[in-house]
Design a protein around this motif. Structure first.
Motif, PDB file in Angstrom:
ATOM      1  N   VAL A 206       1.082   4.317  -2.807  1.00 49.55           N
ATOM      2  CA  VAL A 206       0.966   5.731  -2.472  1.00 49.55           C
ATOM      3  C   VAL A 206       2.186   6.487  -2.981  1.00 49.55           C
ATOM      4  N   ASP A 207       3.361   5.873  -2.812  1.00 46.30           N
ATOM      5  CA  ASP A 207       4.590   6.511  -3.251  1.00 46.30           C
ATOM      6  C   ASP A 207       4.614   6.683  -4.757  1.00 46.30           C
TER       7      ASP A 207
ATOM      8  N   LYS B  28       3.646  16.833   2.954  1.00 45.11           N
ATOM      9  CA  LYS B  28       2.184  16.988   3.029  1.00 45.11           C
ATOM     10  C   LYS B  28       1.515  16.097   1.989  1.00 45.11           C
ATOM     11  N   ARG B  29       1.929  14.829   1.987  1.00 45.17           N
ATOM     12  CA  ARG B  29       1.504  13.888   0.949  1.00 45.17           C
ATOM     13  C   ARG B  29      -0.012  13.761   0.846  1.00 45.17           C
ATOM     14  N   THR B  30      -0.728  13.896   1.980  1.00 40.74           N
ATOM     15  CA  THR B  30      -2.180  13.718   1.942  1.00 40.74           C
ATOM     16  C   THR B  30      -2.880  14.808   1.139  1.00 40.74           C
ATOM     17  N   ASN B  31      -2.189  15.911   0.853  1.00 35.49           N
ATOM     18  CA  ASN B  31      -2.785  16.974   0.046  1.00 35.49           C
ATOM     19  C   ASN B  31      -2.669  16.710  -1.452  1.00 35.49           C
TER      20      ASN B  31
ATOM     21  N   ASP C  44      -4.939  19.524  -3.041  1.00 32.07           N
ATOM     22  CA  ASP C  44      -6.125  19.884  -2.280  1.00 32.07           C
ATOM     23  C   ASP C  44      -5.861  21.198  -1.556  1.00 32.07           C
TER      24      ASP C  44
ATOM     25  N   LYS D  92      -3.665  14.561  -4.612  1.00 32.98           N
ATOM     26  CA  LYS D  92      -4.772  13.688  -4.976  1.00 32.98           C
ATOM     27  C   LYS D  92      -4.620  13.198  -6.418  1.00 32.98           C
TER      28      LYS D  92
ATOM     29  N   GLY E 124       2.723   9.804  -5.556  1.00 37.99           N
ATOM     30  CA  GLY E 124       3.512  10.980  -5.231  1.00 37.99           C
ATOM     31  C   GLY E 124       4.614  11.242  -6.240  1.00 37.99           C
TER      32      GLY E 124
ATOM     33  N   SER F 161       0.834  -1.203   0.000  1.00 38.10           N
ATOM     34  CA  SER F 161       0.000   0.000   0.000  1.00 38.10           C
ATOM     35  C   SER F 161       0.861   1.243   0.000  1.00 38.10           C
ATOM     36  N   CYS F 162       1.917   1.251   0.846  1.00 28.36           N
ATOM     37  CA  CYS F 162       2.808   2.410   0.904  1.00 28.36           C
ATOM     38  C   CYS F 162       3.500   2.625  -0.425  1.00 28.36           C
TER      39      CYS F 162
ATOM     40  N   ASP G  51     -14.813  10.844   1.742  1.00 29.14           N
ATOM     41  CA  ASP G  51     -13.752  10.452   2.679  1.00 29.14           C
ATOM     42  C   ASP G  51     -13.663   8.942   2.885  1.00 29.14           C
TER      43      ASP G  51
END
Length: 224
Positions: free
Chosen positions: A24-25, A139-142, A155, A144, A28, A20-21, A207
């Motif tokens: 996500v990477d 601030k990876r969660t920003n 975001d 999308k 990014g 999963s990581c 969400d």
């Protein structure tokens, strides 16, 4: 045997977490390469913005800008933001006095958010790209991914986003300024009459990852 089963379960959980990581990477990292392609496509539209302590990417028609900070500890207002002409909204019925304080100024409207208070340091001089890389790093969660348009985006909070194409060679919407229309409608705007902005239903995920449709103002550009 029981201990072995517990160990196996933990190992499987670890594998899935690692996978999963990695996924996500990938998002990014690919957002960085695609953002770099946008910067290289319109170098004359990328400028330092001393007032906001960062960089500004201007729309081809000059009616909107995406601005991102190079040091969160020094940003006067927001770390990431959109700034755009207020006239189309005023002409469509906007009562400036009904907007939140500080949102409108000098014929412009600004929406954005703080990302943090960190002092950002660089190996060498800060550049538009390395400042974006700091967003991905810290601030990876920003960051999308919008699958319907094959876009990455930042975001900006409250339903506002700056998006760009994953691949500008195959996409006719290379950059898109995205606004949540609610604050404008509440302040008197007829959303169908805002010149230069399309009022559309957009497919997004809530969400919990559930697909939903929401209203947006969109200002897309094909950078050709």
């Amino acid at each position: 045997m029981k201990k072995k089963l517990i160990f196996l379960a933990l190992s499987i959980t670890t594998i899935f977490a690692f996978a999963s990581c990695k996924q996500v990477d990938v998002v990014g990292k690919t957002s960085i390469t695609s953002f770099k392609a946008i910067l290289e496509k319109i170098p004359n539209n990328i400028k330092a913005d001393e007032r906001n302590g960062g960089w500004a990417l201007s729309a081809p028609d000059g009616t909107a800008r995406f601005i991102w900070s190079k040091d969160y500890s020094k940003s006067p207002i927001h770390d990431v933001m959109l700034e755009f002409d207020s006239k189309p909204f005023v002409d469509a019925g906007l009562d400036i006095s009904k907007l939140p304080a500080g949102m409108a100024f000098d014929g412009k409207i600004m929406v954005g958010t703080k990302l943090g208070k960190e002092v950002l340091t660089y190996s060498g001089d800060a550049t538009p790209l390395t400042s974006y890389e700091k967003i991905v790093e810290l601030k990876r969660t920003n960051i999308k991914y919008h699958s319907d348009l094959d876009h990455y985006g930042i975001d900006l909070a409250n339903g506002n986003v700056f998006e760009w194409a994953k691949d500008i060679s195959t996409n006719d919407k290379d950059i898109v300024f995205v606004l949540n229309p609610k604050v404008f409608i509440d302040a008197g705007v007829n959303p169908e009459k805002v010149e230069g902005w399309a009022f559309k239903k957009v497919n997004v995920k809530d969400d919990n990852g559930k697909p939903i449709q929401v209203d947006k103002f969109l200002k897309p550009f094909d950078l050709k």
